[in-house]
Design an enzyme around this catalytic site. Structure first.
Site, PDB file in Angstrom:
ATOM      1  N   GLY A  31       0.852  -1.205   0.000  1.00  0.00           N
ATOM      2  CA  GLY A  31       0.000   0.000   0.000  1.00  0.00           C
ATOM      3  C   GLY A  31       0.871   1.233   0.000  1.00  0.00           C
ATOM      4  O   GLY A  31       1.166   1.807   1.053  1.00  0.00           O
ATOM      5  N   ASN A  71      -7.875   1.834   9.465  1.00  0.00           N
ATOM      6  CA  ASN A  71      -8.774   2.498  10.396  1.00  0.00           C
ATOM      7  C   ASN A  71     -10.012   1.645  10.617  1.00  0.00           C
ATOM      8  O   ASN A  71     -10.332   0.786   9.798  1.00  0.00           O
ATOM      9  CB  ASN A  71      -9.220   3.827   9.791  1.00  0.00           C
ATOM     10  CG  ASN A  71      -8.844   4.989  10.666  1.00  0.00           C
ATOM     11  OD1 ASN A  71      -8.610   4.829  11.859  1.00  0.00           O
ATOM     12  ND2 ASN A  71      -8.808   6.163  10.081  1.00  0.00           N
ATOM     13  N   ASN A  87     -16.792  11.190  11.784  1.00  0.00           N
ATOM     14  CA  ASN A  87     -16.495  11.105  10.342  1.00  0.00           C
ATOM     15  C   ASN A  87     -17.723  11.183   9.435  1.00  0.00           C
ATOM     16  O   ASN A  87     -17.747  11.947   8.468  1.00  0.00           O
ATOM     17  CB  ASN A  87     -15.710   9.822  10.038  1.00  0.00           C
ATOM     18  CG  ASN A  87     -14.277   9.907  10.514  1.00  0.00           C
ATOM     19  OD1 ASN A  87     -13.956  10.744  11.364  1.00  0.00           O
ATOM     20  ND2 ASN A  87     -13.415   9.077   9.990  1.00  0.00           N
ATOM     21  N   LYS A 138     -10.720   4.209  19.258  1.00  0.00           N
ATOM     22  CA  LYS A 138     -10.618   5.106  18.104  1.00  0.00           C
ATOM     23  C   LYS A 138     -11.903   5.042  17.265  1.00  0.00           C
ATOM     24  O   LYS A 138     -12.381   6.055  16.757  1.00  0.00           O
ATOM     25  CB  LYS A 138      -9.394   4.718  17.267  1.00  0.00           C
ATOM     26  CG  LYS A 138      -9.078   5.751  16.194  1.00  0.00           C
ATOM     27  CD  LYS A 138      -7.759   5.492  15.504  1.00  0.00           C
ATOM     28  CE  LYS A 138      -7.490   6.582  14.466  1.00  0.00           C
ATOM     29  NZ  LYS A 138      -6.418   6.218  13.548  1.00  0.00           N
TER      30      LYS A 138
END
Ligand code: NAP
Length: 316
Positions: A20, A114, A204, A196
């Site tokens: 990545g 995430n 978000n 988180k």
């Protein structure tokens, strides 16, 4: 272990491979010692004939800029000691599916995605490979091709997801510490991922739907209408999942503290929306909704936010 040498507790040559080559991958590659890091090309990608490396400028957090050149890995020639996976959550299973068979079976894999769900899917798919997850507050972006910016200086916690990764944790942390970035071992990484996720689930989607910066959600009627129920749903799912219990009011305080302290920031989901990219909603509110349905908990606000973010983009 010498700063640049191979760690005797890790298999292979001491090389750190990164799958990545995006913002986060380039950040780590730029801070890790030159000569000890390589990118893994996309499966079947035709890396241009004669192009054996990827070059870019890295603007470090202290303002200095350096030119970075990272080779593409030839895994048959140099088996890596550790694999960092810095693909988006939705790309990770496919990316590993075509990459892991060519890599050493005892090599630890560190997942930087995430949200939650993709890490657990990888650990279930490859139970014999040592799999770890990382939760990081480092921030990186690519304002233009060829330039990566270390926009936020943070910390990274790494912990085992599979039992066979536990004994490798300190060696993996040591290998990543060679970057000079702050890296800590975390034995309960699931809890840290949840901590988180709770914040991301409250910020978000709202920023993406309202097309606003983090701090601006706090006074918006749409946020004020749904945040209370959202926190109730998250608290119920957390409790059912056996995580550290948190009252809905405590969850809301955490969300709003972060929204205020990052009030000028553009969330990654808003940034994905603005650039027409697939978001990670399925691994944030979508994950809470999936786990809630498993436990028979009403997760209608998490579902609604997930659906609305999907409707924003034809391909999200
Ligand atoms: N950036 C940050 O500051 C940050 C901070 C914390 C956590 N994270 C998390 O880290 C993950 C990566 O974020 P990012 O910002 O670095 O995203 P990004 O810039 O989009 O990078 C992802 C990279 O993965 C590549 N990729 C996709 N599928 C692949 C495959 N099958 N094989 C090889 N490479 C593949 C993409 O290539 P293409 O460009 O060709 O599609 C892209 O270069 C996300 O889960 C994000 O939430 C990021």
């Amino acid at each position: 272990m010498s700063r640049h040498g191979a760690n005797p507790l890790l298999p292979g040559s001491g090389l750190i491979a990164i799958l990545g080559a995006g913002s986060l991958g380039r950040l780590w590659a730029g801070y890790l010692p030159a000569g000890k890091v390589a990118f893994i090309p996309r499966h079947n990608a035709t890396v241009d004939a004669g192009v054996e490396s990827l070059s870019y400028r890295l603007q470090r957090f202290d303002g200095s800029a350096l030119s970075v050149t990272v080779p593409w890995l030839d895994s048959s020639a140099t088996p890596p000691s550790v694999l960092l996976v810095t693909t988006k959550a939705g790309d990770t299973l496919d990316a590993l599916q075509s990459t892991l068979p060519d890599l050493p079976p005892a090599m630890p894999v560190v997942l930087f995605q995430n949200g939650m769900g993709s890490q657990q899917a990888v650990a279930e798919r490859w139970p014999h490979q040592p799999i770890l997850a990382a939760s990081t507050t480092e921030g990186a972006n690519r304002p233009e091709p060829g330039r990566t910016v270390h926009a936020g200086k943070g910390e990274t916690w790494v912990g085992p997801l599979t039992d066979n990764a536990t004994s490798l944790l300190s060696a993996v942390v040591q290998a990543l510490t060679a970057s000079g970035l702050r890296v800590h071992p975390e034995t309960n990484i699931q809890q840290r991922l949840w901590d988180k996720l709770v914040i991301n689930a409250g910020i978000n989607a709202f920023t993406a739907l309202l097309n606003c910066r983090n701090g601006d959600i706090l006074t918006h009627p749409f946020y004020l209408e749904y945040i209370g129920t959202l926190c109730t749903e998250i608290a119920a799912v957390l409790a059912a999942e056996g995580g550290q219990p948190l009252a809905p009011e405590a969850i809301r305080r955490r969300i709003e503290t972060v929204a205020r302290s990052t009030s000028e920031n553009t969330s990654s989901m808003l940034s994905d929306r603005q650039q027409g990219r697939t978001t990670e909603i399925d691994f944030i509110n979508g994950y809470v909704a999936r786990r809630g349905r498993v436990h028979g908990i009403d997760v209608s606000v998490n579902q609604m936010l997930t659906q609305r973010v999907h409707q924003l983009l034809p391909h999200s």
